[in-house]
Design a protein around this motif. Structure first.
Motif, PDB file in Angstrom:
ATOM      1  N   ASN A 179       0.822  -1.202   0.000  1.00  0.00           N
ATOM      2  CA  ASN A 179       0.000   0.000   0.000  1.00  0.00           C
ATOM      3  C   ASN A 179       0.860   1.257   0.000  1.00  0.00           C
ATOM      4  N   ALA A 180       2.017   1.199  -0.623  1.00  0.00           N
ATOM      5  CA  ALA A 180       2.941   2.328  -0.586  1.00  0.00           C
ATOM      6  C   ALA A 180       2.370   3.544  -1.308  1.00  0.00           C
ATOM      7  N   PHE A 181       1.687   3.312  -2.411  1.00  0.00           N
ATOM      8  CA  PHE A 181       1.138   4.416  -3.193  1.00  0.00           C
ATOM      9  C   PHE A 181      -0.337   4.604  -2.865  1.00  0.00           C
ATOM     10  N   SER A 182      -0.581   5.100  -1.661  1.00  0.00           N
ATOM     11  CA  SER A 182      -1.946   5.336  -1.224  1.00  0.00           C
ATOM     12  C   SER A 182      -1.997   6.610  -0.404  1.00  0.00           C
ATOM     13  N   THR A 183      -3.199   7.074  -0.165  1.00  0.00           N
ATOM     14  CA  THR A 183      -3.351   8.306   0.598  1.00  0.00           C
ATOM     15  C   THR A 183      -2.965   8.116   2.065  1.00  0.00           C
ATOM     16  N   ILE A 184      -3.082   6.889   2.586  1.00  0.00           N
ATOM     17  CA  ILE A 184      -2.687   6.676   3.978  1.00  0.00           C
ATOM     18  C   ILE A 184      -1.168   6.802   4.135  1.00  0.00           C
ATOM     19  N   SER A 185      -0.424   6.454   3.102  1.00  0.00           N
ATOM     20  CA  SER A 185       1.024   6.649   3.133  1.00  0.00           C
ATOM     21  C   SER A 185       1.366   8.136   3.094  1.00  0.00           C
ATOM     22  N   VAL A 186       0.623   8.883   2.294  1.00  0.00           N
ATOM     23  CA  VAL A 186       0.836  10.326   2.231  1.00  0.00           C
ATOM     24  C   VAL A 186       0.514  10.962   3.589  1.00  0.00           C
ATOM     25  N   THR A 187      -0.546  10.470   4.237  1.00  0.00           N
ATOM     26  CA  THR A 187      -0.917  10.986   5.555  1.00  0.00           C
ATOM     27  C   THR A 187       0.181  10.702   6.579  1.00  0.00           C
ATOM     28  N   ALA A 188       0.740   9.503   6.554  1.00  0.00           N
ATOM     29  CA  ALA A 188       1.830   9.168   7.478  1.00  0.00           C
ATOM     30  C   ALA A 188       3.044  10.057   7.228  1.00  0.00           C
ATOM     31  N   LEU A 189       3.373  10.283   5.960  1.00  0.00           N
ATOM     32  CA  LEU A 189       4.493  11.170   5.637  1.00  0.00           C
ATOM     33  C   LEU A 189       4.218  12.595   6.083  1.00  0.00           C
ATOM     34  N   ARG A 190       2.973  13.051   5.921  1.00  0.00           N
ATOM     35  CA  ARG A 190       2.618  14.398   6.351  1.00  0.00           C
ATOM     36  C   ARG A 190       2.778  14.545   7.868  1.00  0.00           C
ATOM     37  N   LYS A 191       2.395  13.510   8.614  1.00  0.00           N
ATOM     38  CA  LYS A 191       2.531  13.558  10.073  1.00  0.00           C
ATOM     39  C   LYS A 191       3.997  13.546  10.488  1.00  0.00           C
ATOM     40  N   ILE A 192       4.823  12.806   9.773  1.00  0.00           N
ATOM     41  CA  ILE A 192       6.266  12.803  10.054  1.00  0.00           C
ATOM     42  C   ILE A 192       6.847  14.183   9.777  1.00  0.00           C
ATOM     43  N   LYS A 193       6.444  14.769   8.650  1.00  0.00           N
ATOM     44  CA  LYS A 193       6.921  16.112   8.295  1.00  0.00           C
ATOM     45  C   LYS A 193       6.486  17.136   9.340  1.00  0.00           C
ATOM     46  N   LEU A 194       5.238  17.054   9.766  1.00  0.00           N
ATOM     47  CA  LEU A 194       4.733  17.978  10.773  1.00  0.00           C
ATOM     48  C   LEU A 194       5.468  17.806  12.102  1.00  0.00           C
ATOM     49  N   SER A 195       5.729  16.571  12.486  1.00  0.00           N
ATOM     50  CA  SER A 195       6.464  16.310  13.725  1.00  0.00           C
ATOM     51  C   SER A 195       7.868  16.902  13.661  1.00  0.00           C
ATOM     52  N   ALA A 196       8.540  16.701  12.557  1.00  0.00           N
ATOM     53  CA  ALA A 196       9.894  17.239  12.400  1.00  0.00           C
ATOM     54  C   ALA A 196       9.877  18.769  12.395  1.00  0.00           C
ATOM     55  N   THR A 197       8.858  19.349  11.799  1.00  0.00           N
ATOM     56  CA  THR A 197       8.742  20.811  11.795  1.00  0.00           C
ATOM     57  C   THR A 197       8.537  21.346  13.200  1.00  0.00           C
ATOM     58  N   VAL A 198       7.675  20.702  13.969  1.00  0.00           N
ATOM     59  CA  VAL A 198       7.423  21.136  15.348  1.00  0.00           C
ATOM     60  C   VAL A 198       8.687  20.993  16.190  1.00  0.00           C
ATOM     61  N   ILE A 199       9.394  19.880  16.032  1.00  0.00           N
ATOM     62  CA  ILE A 199      10.634  19.686  16.793  1.00  0.00           C
ATOM     63  C   ILE A 199      11.653  20.765  16.432  1.00  0.00           C
ATOM     64  N   SER A 200      11.795  21.048  15.151  1.00  0.00           N
ATOM     65  CA  SER A 200      12.729  22.074  14.716  1.00  0.00           C
ATOM     66  C   SER A 200      12.351  23.443  15.286  1.00  0.00           C
ATOM     67  N   CYS A 201      11.075  23.766  15.250  1.00  0.00           N
ATOM     68  CA  CYS A 201      10.620  25.050  15.801  1.00  0.00           C
ATOM     69  C   CYS A 201      10.858  25.127  17.308  1.00  0.00           C
ATOM     70  N   LEU A 202      10.621  24.025  18.009  1.00  0.00           N
ATOM     71  CA  LEU A 202      10.857  24.024  19.458  1.00  0.00           C
ATOM     72  C   LEU A 202      12.335  24.257  19.778  1.00  0.00           C
ATOM     73  N   TYR A 203      13.221  23.649  18.999  1.00  0.00           N
ATOM     74  CA  TYR A 203      14.641  23.865  19.243  1.00  0.00           C
ATOM     75  C   TYR A 203      15.065  25.282  18.871  1.00  0.00           C
ATOM     76  N   VAL A 204      14.488  25.831  17.820  1.00  0.00           N
ATOM     77  CA  VAL A 204      14.799  27.221  17.470  1.00  0.00           C
ATOM     78  C   VAL A 204      14.287  28.161  18.560  1.00  0.00           C
ATOM     79  N   LEU A 205      13.079  27.890  19.072  1.00  0.00           N
ATOM     80  CA  LEU A 205      12.547  28.712  20.160  1.00  0.00           C
ATOM     81  C   LEU A 205      13.362  28.533  21.446  1.00  0.00           C
ATOM     82  N   GLY A 206      14.009  27.399  21.591  1.00  0.00           N
ATOM     83  CA  GLY A 206      14.829  27.141  22.763  1.00  0.00           C
ATOM     84  C   GLY A 206      16.233  27.701  22.677  1.00  0.00           C
ATOM     85  N   LEU A 207      16.603  28.241  21.515  1.00  0.00           N
ATOM     86  CA  LEU A 207      17.956  28.789  21.365  1.00  0.00           C
ATOM     87  C   LEU A 207      18.262  29.928  22.348  1.00  0.00           C
TER      88      LEU A 207
END
Length: 159
Positions: A77-105
């Motif tokens: 099921n690699a080429f499905s919308t659920i895979s895109v959703t999982a990737l979007r959540k990973i991207k969002l998580s990484a963005t939040v972590i990056s922002c938290l570390y920038v805010l923590g500078l």
């Protein structure tokens, strides 16, 4: 493809265990040393510890999404919308972590000044850049996967 995804799943588990170990063993052991040696900046240490544990929780969520994505690849099921959703959540998580570390500078800067440890600032910057890189990579993969799904849907309609 099962061998490659098994290896990636194993690495995700090992990475998760490493982060869990760091959150459970060294961080609580360091706390008494820091608070007795630097009692004037306990509030800054509380902010840093809170940030570390919050980012660890978000990181575990991203690892879980990575496991789900690898499971979708395993079952075809690699080429499905659920895979895109999982990737979007990973991207969002990484963005939040990056922002938290920038805010923590600024907090890391204050701690580095008080402790005379410029390495704290470098480590915080490294984590912010690493998480930002993962977020950008996730965004590129998400767009690529979305385009592949669109192309697949168009090809299915023409046949």
């Amino acid at each position: 493809m099962r061998h490659e995804t098994f290896y990636l799943k194993l690495m995700i588990y090992l990475l998760g265990l490493l982060i869990l170990f760091l959150c459970v063993v060294p961080l609580p052991l360091i706390w008494p040393v820091l608070t007795t040696r630097y009692p004037t900046i306990i509030f800054l240490f509380i902010m840093i510890y809170a940030g570390l544990y919050v980012t660890a929780l978000i990181f575990f969520f991203a690892l879980f999404q990575g496991q789900r994505l690898l499971h979708y690849i395993d079952i075809g099921n690699a080429f499905s919308t659920i895979s895109v959703t999982a990737l979007r959540k990973i991207k969002l998580s990484a963005t939040v972590i990056s922002c938290l570390y920038v805010l923590g500078l600024p907090v890391a800067y204050l701690v580095a000044q008080k402790m005379d440890a410029p390495g704290v600032l470098i480590i915080c910057t490294f984590f912010a850049l690493a998480a930002g890189t993962v977020a950008v990579f996730g965004a590129v993969l998400q767009k690529l996967l979305q385009n592949a799904i669109t192309l697949k849907a168009e090809n299915d309609l023409t046949v």
